[in-house]
Design a protein around this motif. Structure first.
Motif, mmCIF file in Angstrom:
data_model
loop_
_atom_site.group_PDB
_atom_site.id
_atom_site.type_symbol
_atom_site.label_atom_id
_atom_site.label_comp_id
_atom_site.label_asym_id
_atom_site.label_seq_id
_atom_site.Cartn_x
_atom_site.Cartn_y
_atom_site.Cartn_z
ATOM 1 N N HIS A 124 33.648 10.648 17.998
ATOM 2 C CA HIS A 124 32.892 11.179 16.871
ATOM 3 C C HIS A 124 31.537 11.693 17.335
ATOM 4 C CE1 HIS A 124 36.041 9.230 14.901
ATOM 5 N NE2 HIS A 124 35.419 8.743 13.860
ATOM 6 N N ARG A 125 31.041 12.686 16.593
ATOM 7 C CA ARG A 125 29.685 13.147 16.864
ATOM 8 C C ARG A 125 28.697 12.049 16.515
ATOM 9 N NH1 ARG A 125 28.867 19.221 14.757
ATOM 10 N NH2 ARG A 125 28.938 18.169 12.786
ATOM 11 N N GLU A 126 27.607 12.005 17.238
ATOM 12 C CA GLU A 126 26.565 10.988 17.036
ATOM 13 C C GLU A 126 26.134 10.939 15.575
ATOM 14 O OE1 GLU A 126 23.278 8.862 19.376
ATOM 15 O OE2 GLU A 126 24.815 10.107 20.209
ATOM 16 N N GLY A 127 26.021 9.730 15.046
ATOM 17 C CA GLY A 127 25.494 9.562 13.706
ATOM 18 C C GLY A 127 26.530 9.631 12.606
ATOM 19 N N ARG A 128 27.758 10.001 12.903
ATOM 20 C CA ARG A 128 28.760 10.137 11.858
ATOM 21 C C ARG A 128 29.864 9.096 11.969
ATOM 22 N NH1 ARG A 128 29.552 16.349 10.157
ATOM 23 N NH2 ARG A 128 27.383 16.878 10.131
ATOM 24 N N CYS A 129 29.764 8.195 12.901
ATOM 25 C CA CYS A 129 30.824 7.221 13.151
ATOM 26 C C CYS A 129 31.044 6.258 12.000
ATOM 27 C CB CYS A 129 30.528 6.417 14.419
ATOM 28 S SG CYS A 129 30.522 7.451 15.881
ATOM 29 N N LYS A 130 30.040 6.037 11.154
ATOM 30 C CA LYS A 130 30.158 5.050 10.089
ATOM 31 C C LYS A 130 30.783 5.615 8.825
ATOM 32 C CE LYS A 130 26.333 2.382 11.844
ATOM 33 N NZ LYS A 130 25.012 1.856 11.625
ATOM 34 N N GLU A 131 31.036 6.920 8.790
ATOM 35 C CA GLU A 131 31.621 7.516 7.600
ATOM 36 C C GLU A 131 33.066 7.056 7.435
ATOM 37 O OE1 GLU A 131 31.109 11.706 7.327
ATOM 38 O OE2 GLU A 131 29.027 11.607 7.938
ATOM 39 N N THR A 132 33.485 6.986 6.168
ATOM 40 C CA THR A 132 34.871 6.612 5.892
ATOM 41 C C THR A 132 35.785 7.776 6.228
ATOM 42 O OG1 THR A 132 34.703 7.337 3.614
ATOM 43 C CG2 THR A 132 34.195 5.021 4.083
ATOM 44 N N GLY A 133 37.039 7.497 6.389
ATOM 45 C CA GLY A 133 38.000 8.551 6.686
ATOM 46 C C GLY A 133 38.971 8.073 7.741
ATOM 47 N N GLY A 134 39.336 8.983 8.629
ATOM 48 C CA GLY A 134 40.229 8.617 9.714
ATOM 49 C C GLY A 134 41.697 8.819 9.394
ATOM 50 N N ARG A 135 41.982 9.465 8.273
ATOM 51 C CA ARG A 135 43.378 9.662 7.895
ATOM 52 C C ARG A 135 43.860 11.092 8.093
ATOM 53 N NH1 ARG A 135 40.870 6.386 4.414
ATOM 54 N NH2 ARG A 135 40.323 8.036 2.984
ATOM 55 N N GLY A 136 42.980 11.988 8.497
ATOM 56 C CA GLY A 136 43.318 13.406 8.576
ATOM 57 C C GLY A 136 44.513 13.723 9.450
ATOM 58 N N LEU A 137 44.517 13.228 10.681
ATOM 59 C CA LEU A 137 45.630 13.539 11.583
ATOM 60 C C LEU A 137 46.907 12.828 11.153
ATOM 61 C CD1 LEU A 137 43.882 13.708 15.048
ATOM 62 C CD2 LEU A 137 44.451 15.562 13.467
ATOM 63 N N ARG A 138 46.770 11.660 10.527
ATOM 64 C CA ARG A 138 47.968 10.988 9.990
ATOM 65 C C ARG A 138 48.572 11.804 8.859
ATOM 66 N NH1 ARG A 138 45.952 4.896 9.387
ATOM 67 N NH2 ARG A 138 44.031 6.029 9.166
ATOM 68 N N ILE A 139 47.734 12.399 8.035
ATOM 69 C CA ILE A 139 48.223 13.270 6.961
ATOM 70 C C ILE A 139 48.953 14.460 7.562
ATOM 71 C CG2 ILE A 139 47.496 14.868 5.142
ATOM 72 C CD1 ILE A 139 45.227 12.828 4.520
ATOM 73 N N VAL A 140 48.358 15.077 8.565
ATOM 74 C CA VAL A 140 48.969 16.242 9.214
ATOM 75 C C VAL A 140 50.340 15.870 9.781
ATOM 76 C CG1 VAL A 140 48.736 17.860 11.134
ATOM 77 C CG2 VAL A 140 46.759 17.362 9.671
ATOM 78 N N ARG A 141 50.409 14.747 10.472
ATOM 79 C CA ARG A 141 51.697 14.302 11.043
ATOM 80 C C ARG A 141 52.708 13.963 9.947
ATOM 81 N NH1 ARG A 141 48.197 11.456 14.879
ATOM 82 N NH2 ARG A 141 48.321 12.562 16.857
ATOM 83 N N SER A 142 52.240 13.337 8.853
ATOM 84 C CA SER A 142 53.163 12.965 7.779
ATOM 85 C C SER A 142 53.754 14.188 7.084
ATOM 86 C CB SER A 142 52.471 12.055 6.760
ATOM 87 O OG SER A 142 51.571 12.797 5.959
ATOM 88 N N LEU A 143 53.086 15.323 7.190
ATOM 89 C CA LEU A 143 53.616 16.570 6.637
ATOM 90 C C LEU A 143 54.615 17.233 7.580
ATOM 91 C CD1 LEU A 143 50.325 17.938 5.061
ATOM 92 C CD2 LEU A 143 52.319 17.006 3.852
ATOM 93 N N GLY A 144 54.848 16.608 8.729
ATOM 94 C CA GLY A 144 55.858 17.094 9.656
ATOM 95 C C GLY A 144 55.357 17.962 10.786
ATOM 96 N N ALA A 145 54.055 18.077 10.943
ATOM 97 C CA ALA A 145 53.509 18.926 11.997
ATOM 98 C C ALA A 145 53.478 18.193 13.332
ATOM 99 C CB ALA A 145 52.094 19.379 11.635
ATOM 100 N N ASP A 146 53.798 18.910 14.388
ATOM 101 C CA ASP A 146 53.605 18.424 15.748
ATOM 102 C C ASP A 146 52.175 18.773 16.143
ATOM 103 O OD1 ASP A 146 56.260 17.522 16.162
ATOM 104 O OD2 ASP A 146 56.884 19.597 16.496
ATOM 105 N N LEU A 147 51.487 17.857 16.804
ATOM 106 C CA LEU A 147 50.085 18.049 17.166
ATOM 107 C C LEU A 147 49.893 18.008 18.668
ATOM 108 C CD1 LEU A 147 48.263 15.776 14.578
ATOM 109 C CD2 LEU A 147 47.999 18.240 14.811
ATOM 110 N N LEU A 148 48.957 18.817 19.152
ATOM 111 C CA LEU A 148 48.524 18.726 20.536
ATOM 112 C C LEU A 148 47.091 19.215 20.635
ATOM 113 C CD1 LEU A 148 48.896 21.687 22.454
ATOM 114 C CD2 LEU A 148 51.014 21.379 21.242
ATOM 115 N N VAL A 149 46.427 18.803 21.692
ATOM 116 C CA VAL A 149 45.042 19.195 21.938
ATOM 117 C C VAL A 149 44.983 19.784 23.337
ATOM 118 C CG1 VAL A 149 42.650 18.396 22.095
ATOM 119 C CG2 VAL A 149 44.219 17.294 20.493
ATOM 120 N N SER A 150 44.281 20.906 23.474
ATOM 121 C CA SER A 150 44.156 21.521 24.799
ATOM 122 C C SER A 150 42.753 22.083 24.982
ATOM 123 C CB SER A 150 45.202 22.628 24.983
ATOM 124 O OG SER A 150 44.923 23.709 24.117
ATOM 125 N N ARG A 151 42.341 22.181 26.231
ATOM 126 C CA ARG A 151 41.047 22.797 26.549
ATOM 127 C C ARG A 151 41.129 24.286 26.248
ATOM 128 N NH1 ARG A 151 38.015 19.058 28.693
ATOM 129 N NH2 ARG A 151 38.933 17.464 30.013
#
Length: 136
Positions: free
Chosen positions: A96-123
């Motif tokens: 997380h970016r500095e100062g934002r770690c305490k915000e609620t959330g953390g479900r975004g990528l789980r939502i994306v996966r639950s909709l059936g999307a395959d995920l990857l991260v690349s440079r």
């Protein structure tokens, strides 16, 4: 606003540089919704709704957890869509970016996966891309 789209008819690609604040997710949702409306033959309505939600989650995550600049690329063809959200943070670990770690959330990528999307991260350039692929 610099937006590039291919001519009507599939396959179609949208590339959109995004605002550098919380308005980016709304900007992306609106652009994708317009494109999906124009290309209604390529994507069933219920899938289009899922795509807009996926775009919103990925862009929201980028703005919340990474530095800009941000951009969205959506490639659409019958039966498949690829969504790439790029940002200016090369860290692939997802910290997380500095100062934002305490915000609620953390479900975004789980939502994306639950909709059936395959995920990857690349440079990508000076940052990274988070890519979601959805097939139907």
């Amino acid at each position: 606003m610099d937006t590039a789209t291919a001519p009507r008819g599939c396959p179609v690609t949208l590339h959109l540089p995004l605002l550098s604040d919380e308005r980016a997710a709304r900007q992306a949702r609106q652009a994708v919704a317009r494109l999906l409306e124009q290309e209604a033959d390529a994507c069933p309505r219920e899938v289009a709704e899922d795509l807009v939600l996926i775009v919103s989650e990925l862009v929201g995550n980028a703005v919340l957890h990474a530095a800009g600049p941000y951009a969205l690329t959506l490639s659409l063809e019958r039966g498949q869509a690829g969504i790439a959200v790029s940002d200016g943070t090369a860290d692939l670990a997802g910290s997380h970016r500095e100062g934002r770690c305490k915000e609620t959330g953390g479900r975004g990528l789980r939502i994306v996966r639950s909709l059936g999307a395959d995920l990857l991260v690349s440079r990508s350039g000076r940052g990274k891309q988070v890519i979601a692929v959805l097939t139907w």
